[in-house]
Motif scaffolding. Structure first.
Motif, PDB file in Angstrom:
ATOM      1  N   UNK A 126     140.051  63.284   0.656  1.00  0.00           N
ATOM      2  CA  UNK A 126     139.609  63.383   1.873  1.00  0.00           C
ATOM      3  C   UNK A 126     140.105  64.233   3.012  1.00  0.00           C
ATOM      4  N   UNK A 127     139.233  64.790   3.774  1.00  0.00           N
ATOM      5  CA  UNK A 127     139.928  65.524   5.040  1.00  0.00           C
ATOM      6  C   UNK A 127     138.970  65.722   6.141  1.00  0.00           C
ATOM      7  N   UNK A 128     139.686  66.237   7.321  1.00  0.00           N
ATOM      8  CA  UNK A 128     138.717  66.177   8.582  1.00  0.00           C
ATOM      9  C   UNK A 128     139.109  67.767   9.453  1.00  0.00           C
ATOM     10  N   UNK A 129     138.079  68.270   9.807  1.00  0.00           N
ATOM     11  CA  UNK A 129     137.954  69.318  10.536  1.00  0.00           C
ATOM     12  C   UNK A 129     137.212  69.115  11.979  1.00  0.00           C
TER      13      UNK A 129
ATOM     14  N   UNK B 135     143.141  58.473   9.707  1.00  0.00           N
ATOM     15  CA  UNK B 135     144.184  58.324  10.910  1.00  0.00           C
ATOM     16  C   UNK B 135     143.355  59.161  12.076  1.00  0.00           C
ATOM     17  N   UNK B 136     142.420  60.056  11.608  1.00  0.00           N
ATOM     18  CA  UNK B 136     141.718  60.780  12.848  1.00  0.00           C
ATOM     19  C   UNK B 136     141.029  60.041  13.846  1.00  0.00           C
ATOM     20  N   UNK B 137     141.113  60.502  15.035  1.00  0.00           N
ATOM     21  CA  UNK B 137     140.429  59.902  16.318  1.00  0.00           C
ATOM     22  C   UNK B 137     140.285  61.309  17.170  1.00  0.00           C
ATOM     23  N   UNK B 138     138.671  61.629  17.153  1.00  0.00           N
ATOM     24  CA  UNK B 138     138.367  62.830  17.539  1.00  0.00           C
ATOM     25  C   UNK B 138     136.989  62.665  18.380  1.00  0.00           C
ATOM     26  N   UNK B 139     137.006  62.914  19.439  1.00  0.00           N
ATOM     27  CA  UNK B 139     135.707  62.801  20.353  1.00  0.00           C
ATOM     28  C   UNK B 139     134.945  64.396  20.076  1.00  0.00           C
ATOM     29  N   UNK B 140     133.830  64.178  19.811  1.00  0.00           N
ATOM     30  CA  UNK B 140     132.816  65.348  19.670  1.00  0.00           C
ATOM     31  C   UNK B 140     131.977  65.299  20.935  1.00  0.00           C
ATOM     32  N   UNK B 141     131.775  66.782  21.401  1.00  0.00           N
ATOM     33  CA  UNK B 141     130.778  66.948  22.636  1.00  0.00           C
ATOM     34  C   UNK B 141     129.827  67.967  22.105  1.00  0.00           C
ATOM     35  N   UNK B 142     128.898  68.388  22.862  1.00  0.00           N
ATOM     36  CA  UNK B 142     127.994  69.254  22.501  1.00  0.00           C
ATOM     37  C   UNK B 142     128.569  70.711  22.128  1.00  0.00           C
ATOM     38  N   UNK B 143     127.972  71.375  21.219  1.00  0.00           N
ATOM     39  CA  UNK B 143     128.252  72.645  20.687  1.00  0.00           C
ATOM     40  C   UNK B 143     129.437  72.529  19.596  1.00  0.00           C
ATOM     41  N   UNK B 144     130.313  71.551  19.684  1.00  0.00           N
ATOM     42  CA  UNK B 144     131.546  71.662  18.678  1.00  0.00           C
ATOM     43  C   UNK B 144     130.799  70.894  17.226  1.00  0.00           C
ATOM     44  N   UNK B 145     131.752  71.005  16.135  1.00  0.00           N
ATOM     45  CA  UNK B 145     131.607  70.539  14.917  1.00  0.00           C
ATOM     46  C   UNK B 145     132.416  69.638  14.571  1.00  0.00           C
ATOM     47  N   UNK B 146     132.180  68.069  14.078  1.00  0.00           N
ATOM     48  CA  UNK B 146     133.142  67.302  13.225  1.00  0.00           C
ATOM     49  C   UNK B 146     132.378  67.368  11.924  1.00  0.00           C
ATOM     50  N   UNK B 147     133.575  67.961  11.166  1.00  0.00           N
ATOM     51  CA  UNK B 147     133.247  68.262   9.506  1.00  0.00           C
ATOM     52  C   UNK B 147     134.225  67.260   8.485  1.00  0.00           C
ATOM     53  N   UNK B 148     133.821  66.478   7.897  1.00  0.00           N
ATOM     54  CA  UNK B 148     134.616  65.186   7.422  1.00  0.00           C
ATOM     55  C   UNK B 148     134.049  65.174   6.058  1.00  0.00           C
ATOM     56  N   UNK B 149     135.217  65.540   5.015  1.00  0.00           N
ATOM     57  CA  UNK B 149     134.783  65.701   3.541  1.00  0.00           C
ATOM     58  C   UNK B 149     135.376  64.499   3.055  1.00  0.00           C
TER      59      UNK B 149
END
Length: 303
Positions: free
Chosen positions: A134-137, A80-94
């Protein structure tokens, strides 16, 4: 004497509607510590009618790390995650026992010219954690450890290095470090690194034992403890690695596991639509026919 044990040239790979430069895996080197897959995306200039559209696809047995230099990606997943990633940030999905996600150009950018540039990385999970939930950070750029001296700016994107620890929740000892050089100087990190280590030159160049290495090259260290090189002013490099996982891992399409049987089950589950779905996205990415016919790829196991 040079500490460069292997030089891998970035190779082109097709991920659907986008060409990337693949850094790992190579036949000569299947992993660096727990890092088993790295794609360099771009830099690509996309017209107002061109967009990144990687539809829903599954993963098991790994964590994915997305890190952008330019542009934006909207991540959506079966949690159910909806996340925009922009430069310098981290999307981490396990992924753990199984997750599905899509990666697309955000709606507000789909009719404008844009640039996309970044790294996508897979990190294998230890055998005992392959079936976790599973998880998302998401970690914003300003929350990542960073420090400077008169020669360079440093950022710890993931893992542990010296007294720094990234907020990215890793599952085995590793590091992923960014160095942006202000001046020509000698970098010496060996005493603070561990496990296996590799260096990727994004911009500029480095020199080791009289040899100069430039962009699109991945350099594997013979001995992590001897990680020392000269870096040119204006260069950006990434150093990553960590402790090897003790068990052999296999890669098939988007699946990573220490068990071939588990990968076979994941294939059957995806073909038979038994994975969870991404809410609001009914697209389905089939397992490529060529992949179905190929053998599982094993990673080197140096016990």
């Amino acid at each position: 004497m040079s500490n460069v044990g292997l030089i891998l040239e970035e190779k082109a790979a097709d991920i659907g509607n986008f060409l990337v430069g693949r850094l790992l895996p190579f036949r000569q080197k299947r992993h660096v510590g727990p890092f088993v897959f790295i794609d360099h995306m771009g830099p690509t200039k996309l017209k107002d009618y061109q967009n990144l559209d990687v539809g829903p696809h599954p993963h098991i047995g790994l964590s994915t790390l997305t890190y952008l230099f330019e542009g934006s990606i909207m991540h959506c997943d079966s949690l159910g995650t909806k996340m925009e990633i922009k430069p310098g940030a981290v999307n981490w999905m396990t992924a753990g026992k199984g997750v599905v996600h899509s990666e697309r150009t955000p709606e507000y950018l789909r009719t404008t010219d844009k640039t996309l540039h970044g790294l996508q990385i897979w990190i294998a999970l230890p055998k005992e954690l392959e079936e976790i939930e599973p998880s998302f950070t998401h970690v914003e750029a300003e929350k990542l450890p960073n420090w400077s001296d008169h020669n360079a700016d440093y950022r710890l994107i993931a893992g542990k290095f010296k007294e720094y620890t990234s907020a990215v929740p890793v599952y085995s000892p590793l590091y992923f470090i960014e160095i942006k050089a202000k001046n020509d100087f000698k970098v010496s990190l060996g005493e603070d690194l561990y496990g296996e280590s590799a260096l990727y030159v994004l911009e500029g160049s480095i020199k080791d034992d009289g040899e100069t290495y430039g962009t699109k090259q991945l350099l594997i260290a013979k001995d992590t403890k001897l990680c020392e090189f000269e870096i040119a002013a204006g260069s950006t490099v990434y150093i990553f690695g960590g402790e090897e996982l003790p068990e052999e891992h296999f890669i098939f399409w988007n699946f990573v596991s220490s068990s071939k049987e588990r990968i076979e089950k994941a294939k059957e589950d995806w073909i038979n639509h038994r994975f969870p779905k991404v809410p609001g996205d009914d697209d389905y990415v089939p397992i490529p026919e060529a992949q179905q016919k190929s053998k599982l790829k094993g990673k080197e196991n140096k016990k």
